[in-house]
Structures are given as C-alpha cells and as structure tokens.
Scaffold this active site. Structure first.
Site, PDB file in Angstrom:
ATOM      1  N   GLU A  17       0.850  -1.206   0.000  1.00 14.39           N
ATOM      2  CA  GLU A  17       0.000   0.000   0.000  1.00 14.39           C
ATOM      3  C   GLU A  17       0.871   1.237   0.000  1.00 14.39           C
ATOM      4  O   GLU A  17       1.825   1.333   0.789  1.00 14.39           O
ATOM      5  CB  GLU A  17      -0.893  -0.040   1.248  1.00 14.39           C
ATOM      6  CG  GLU A  17      -2.297   0.417   1.013  1.00 14.39           C
ATOM      7  CD  GLU A  17      -3.067  -0.497   0.069  1.00 14.39           C
ATOM      8  OE1 GLU A  17      -3.063  -0.214  -1.150  1.00 14.39           O
ATOM      9  OE2 GLU A  17      -3.682  -1.468   0.546  1.00 14.39           O
TER      10      GLU A  17
ATOM     11  N   THR B 115       2.916   1.974  -2.207  1.00 15.24           N
ATOM     12  CA  THR B 115       4.229   1.606  -2.759  1.00 15.24           C
ATOM     13  C   THR B 115       4.286   1.836  -4.261  1.00 15.24           C
ATOM     14  O   THR B 115       5.374   1.952  -4.817  1.00 15.24           O
ATOM     15  CB  THR B 115       4.539   0.130  -2.478  1.00 15.24           C
ATOM     16  OG1 THR B 115       3.375  -0.634  -2.813  1.00 15.24           O
ATOM     17  CG2 THR B 115       4.894  -0.120  -1.022  1.00 15.24           C
TER      18      THR B 115
ATOM     19  N   GLY C 103     -16.634   5.308  -4.526  1.00 16.60           N
ATOM     20  CA  GLY C 103     -16.043   6.052  -3.412  1.00 16.60           C
ATOM     21  C   GLY C 103     -15.748   5.194  -2.194  1.00 16.60           C
ATOM     22  O   GLY C 103     -15.653   5.697  -1.083  1.00 16.60           O
ATOM     23  N   ALA C 104     -15.601   3.886  -2.402  1.00 17.29           N
ATOM     24  CA  ALA C 104     -15.376   2.980  -1.276  1.00 17.29           C
ATOM     25  C   ALA C 104     -13.929   2.510  -1.202  1.00 17.29           C
ATOM     26  O   ALA C 104     -13.574   1.707  -0.358  1.00 17.29           O
ATOM     27  CB  ALA C 104     -16.299   1.777  -1.394  1.00 17.29           C
ATOM     28  N   GLY C 105     -13.101   3.003  -2.113  1.00 14.52           N
ATOM     29  CA  GLY C 105     -11.716   2.548  -2.132  1.00 14.52           C
ATOM     30  C   GLY C 105     -11.547   1.210  -2.830  1.00 14.52           C
ATOM     31  O   GLY C 105     -10.568   0.504  -2.622  1.00 14.52           O
TER      32      GLY C 105
ATOM     33  N   ASP D 166      -4.259   0.381  -9.647  1.00 14.99           N
ATOM     34  CA  ASP D 166      -5.675   0.111  -9.865  1.00 14.99           C
ATOM     35  C   ASP D 166      -5.963  -0.223 -11.330  1.00 14.99           C
ATOM     36  O   ASP D 166      -6.702  -1.168 -11.635  1.00 14.99           O
ATOM     37  CB  ASP D 166      -6.516   1.317  -9.424  1.00 14.99           C
ATOM     38  CG  ASP D 166      -6.242   1.709  -7.980  1.00 14.99           C
ATOM     39  OD1 ASP D 166      -5.653   0.889  -7.248  1.00 14.99           O
ATOM     40  OD2 ASP D 166      -6.602   2.833  -7.592  1.00 14.99           O
TER      41      ASP D 166
ATOM     42  N   TYR E 288      -3.520  12.371   0.017  1.00 21.33           N
ATOM     43  CA  TYR E 288      -2.800  11.461  -0.881  1.00 21.33           C
ATOM     44  C   TYR E 288      -1.643  12.217  -1.552  1.00 21.33           C
ATOM     45  O   TYR E 288      -0.498  11.751  -1.564  1.00 21.33           O
ATOM     46  CB  TYR E 288      -3.780  10.908  -1.927  1.00 21.33           C
ATOM     47  CG  TYR E 288      -3.209   9.853  -2.829  1.00 21.33           C
ATOM     48  CD1 TYR E 288      -3.249   8.504  -2.468  1.00 21.33           C
ATOM     49  CD2 TYR E 288      -2.622  10.182  -4.048  1.00 21.33           C
ATOM     50  CE1 TYR E 288      -2.729   7.524  -3.304  1.00 21.33           C
ATOM     51  CE2 TYR E 288      -2.100   9.210  -4.892  1.00 21.33           C
ATOM     52  CZ  TYR E 288      -2.164   7.883  -4.509  1.00 21.33           C
ATOM     53  OH  TYR E 288      -1.644   6.915  -5.329  1.00 21.33           O
TER      54      TYR E 288
END
Ligand code: GLA
Length: 395
Positions: A44, A46, A131-133, A181, A231
C-alpha cells in the site's frame, strides 16, 4: 455478485433498447463490456514509489451495454438514475467534475496514445460501490476504453492500455494515482492476486488458496476524508525524502531503492514524520515479497502476521487509517477463522480486506454487523468477493 435492482446485465440491454431506437432495431450489434474493481492484498502506497503491489481484481464490476456510433459522440446513461452525459471525442473539453470525466479522459488519453476511438450510445450499471476505495474509477476507465474501441478490443497492448487509463486519471481527471488500480482492472485473473513490480512492470499471477479462504471486504460506511489532498501530500513527502536520501546515496531514484540499512544510516537527516513515512514504504515493499513467499508456501499464519504489520504501519507510520478502519480490523482479528485483516487502497476511510476461512465468513459478518454499528453509529457492508478477470467483453 449482486446487481442493484433493475441493473443486471439483461436489464442493461433492455434499458439501451428503450433509450436508443437503433439498439432496438439492431440488437445483434449491441455489445457489452465489463471492468472489475480491485482489492489490494498488500503493497500500500508503494506503487508511486516504484515498489511492489499485490492487488486482485474482484467480481464487483462496471458494465456498459452500447451500440458503436460513427458520429464522433459518446452518450452514456446511468442505468439506476437515468442520468445521461456525453461529449464529442475530438473535442472533449476540460473536466466537468462529474463521472463522465473518466470516460472523456480515457477517450483523450487513447487518442494521445494513437489508439482509434469511436463514439457510442451506452448504458452503464455497476455492482461496485463508488467512493469505497475499491477502484470504481479505474473500472470506469477500463470499461470506457473497451467501449470506445468500438466493435474490437482496444488497439493497445495491455500494459499500454493500463498506463493510458492511469494517464487519463492523472492528467485529465487530475488525481495523481499510481498504476496499481488500472493494472489490476486490466490484468486480473480468476482465483489469483497479481504481483506487479511498478518499476520494471514485470508481473505475474499469484494463485490464492480459494478453496480454503474467502476474500471478504468490510466497507466502513464512513466517507473518505481529505483523500485527494492527503494522498498528494504523502506523494510529495516521499519525493522530498528521495531528494534528501539521494544526497548521501546517489543511486537512490525512488523509495524503492532505500534499504533498511540506508535508512538507519541517513534517517536522522529526515524530519520525524517523513522518516515514519519512509519506514512504512521500505518495510511494506519487503512485506509484498514475504506475502508472496508465504502464499506460495501455503503458510497462511505468516500471511496473517504480515497483514497485521502492514495495517499497523499504515496506521502509525503512514497515518492513512481511520478509527473506523482500525475498529473493523480489531473486530476481524478477534474472530476465530479470520486469517488476516488490513485496510485496503488509499485509506482515509473506505474498506478493509480480510482473508477468512470459508466456514468463518458468517461469524465475521455477524461480529461486524453486531459490534461495528454499536460502536460507531455507522452501517457497515460485508461483501464476500472472488478474484476475477480483468476488463473485456462481458459474457
Ligand atoms: C489508491 C491509488 C493507487 C495506490 C493506492 C495506495 O488506490 O489509486 O495508485 O497508490 O491508493 O496503495
């Protein structure tokens, strides 16, 4: 997979036929594409440090039913609300701050990459919470890329396609995400997580012990707070750390190159907050390799320990967790049969990912639904997901 009422794949074709007389007249020309969301098992924050990630595409996804059009326009409606937005593919204009930006940005980036783009009339449905990741943005970009390619696959090699979608998000939508992603939404494989070296772009499938354990997403139901600015602040802090460390260790080009030994030697030149950020990235990169080795060896206990270390490092070092995510991890960790639990994605709210022995899934669900609302006043969602294939034609 459960679709919101009235938005399943058949309903989607019907909705397009109702909206577009041409689609009703030529049902054989209607196409349907899909692109998955993702969870990240480990690695994460990274990806933008040239490091390693281990995401899995999941069977929560975005679908677009569409009819290719040769008038140079995209018109897309949402199946659940009927809201319709569009743009001209050779004049996408600047972003509007709406969901169509991800489609328009993808059209722009594909043209920039030299890939042919066609207009279409389409209807979109999603089983993926936004929007929940869980990367609904990357799913929308990849579904759009397939629809924009008309009646054939996108004319770009898969890695170029993933990077084109990332470019759409970075340069058109304006979110400075890494490649994870879009990589997961492109390369996902059923039953596997996908290991990516974000510098060399080498990648491989890492089979998951799916007979033994389920992937369970727990959605905190809390809005992601300050996500974009925080972020970007983390990214800037990593870049500043590289500049400081490179003054002593010239071969360091990204935090990926920093070893624990180097950090011990030069860490005093970093302010305490930056040092904690760097420690997270350095140790998290190591954990990706360790989780892959543990999965290859069938050592689930080790996977669980590494998940716990990752969550603690994101909470205390990188400082991207939230009280709600910490509570979900605490509840999961106290439930027999949960192998591992950690926040997944950027953090600041969103979801946890849990590896759970199949027979323990009902116990985890019950514990979360009993304890989490009582302690937060929020409604969680517990979603059992399967590792799925990357974007393409829908069956
Ligand atoms: C978001 C970004 C990814 C990655 C994760 C954190 O999901 O889109 O590129 O940086 O956060 O691991």
């Amino acid at each position: 997979m459960t679709w919101p009422v009235g938005t399943g794949p058949d309903a989607l074709r019907d909705a397009l036929a109702r909206l577009e007389p041409d689609a009703a007249a030529r049902p054989g020309d209607v196409r349907m594409v899909r692109a998955p969301g993702r969870v990240n098992l480990i690695g994460e924050h990274t990806d933008y440090n040239d490091g390693f990630v281990l995401p899995a595409a999941i069977d929560l996804e975005i679908r677009i039913a569409y009819l290719p059009a040769d008038d140079g326009r995209v018109e897309l409606a949402l199946a659940d609300t009927g809201e319709r937005q569009g743009f001209a593919i050779d004049a996408v204009g600047s972003r509007r701050g709406a969901w169509i930006d991800y489609v328009a940005g993808t059209a722009w980036a594909m043209r920039e990459a030299g890939a042919p783009v066609r207009g279409f009339r389409g209807v979109l449905a999603s089983s993926l919470p936004a929007g929940a990741g869980l990367s609904s943005s990357a799913a929308l970009e990849l579904a759009a890329a397939w629809a924009l390619a008309g009646d054939r696959p996108p004319a770009l090699p898969k890695m170029a396609l993933a990077r084109t979608a990332q470019r759409a998000e970075n340069e058109y939508v304006g979110v400075m995400c890494g490649l994870m992603d879009q990589f997961a939404a492109t390369f996902g494989e059923p039953g596997a997580a996908m290991l990516l070296d974000c510098r060399s772009l080498d990648h491989r499938a890492v089979p998951l012990p799916t007979e033994e354990v389920a992937l369970v997403v727990c959605h905190s139901g809390s809005p992601r707070r300050l996500e974009a600015s925080e972020y970007n602040e983390r990214r800037a802090s990593c870049a500043a750390a590289v500049a400081t460390i490179a003054a002593f260790e010239p071969e360091v080009r990204a935090l990926r190159d920093v070893t624990p030994g180097m950090l011990a030697a030069v860490g005093d030149h970093l302010d305490p907050t930056t040092r904690r950020r760097v420690e997270h990235v350095v140790t998290e990169n190591g954990r990706v390799g360790d989780v892959v080795a543990a999965l290859d060896a069938g050592d689930l206990a080790a996977v669980g320990r590494l998940f716990a270390e990752s969550h603690a490092s994101l909470r205390d070092g990188y400082e991207v967790s939230s009280p709600e995510l910490d509570l979900l991890v605490e509840i999961a960790t106290g439930t027999p049969g949960v192998v591992g639990a950690r926040l997944t994605g950027a953090g600041f709210g969103g979801c946890t990912i849990n590896l759970v022995r199949r027979d323990a899934v009902p116990a985890l669900r019950a514990a979360v639904e009993r304890d989490y609302p009582a302690r937060t006043g929020l409604s969680p969602r517990v979603l059992e997901v399967e590792a799925a294939a990357g974007a393409g034609l829908a069956p």
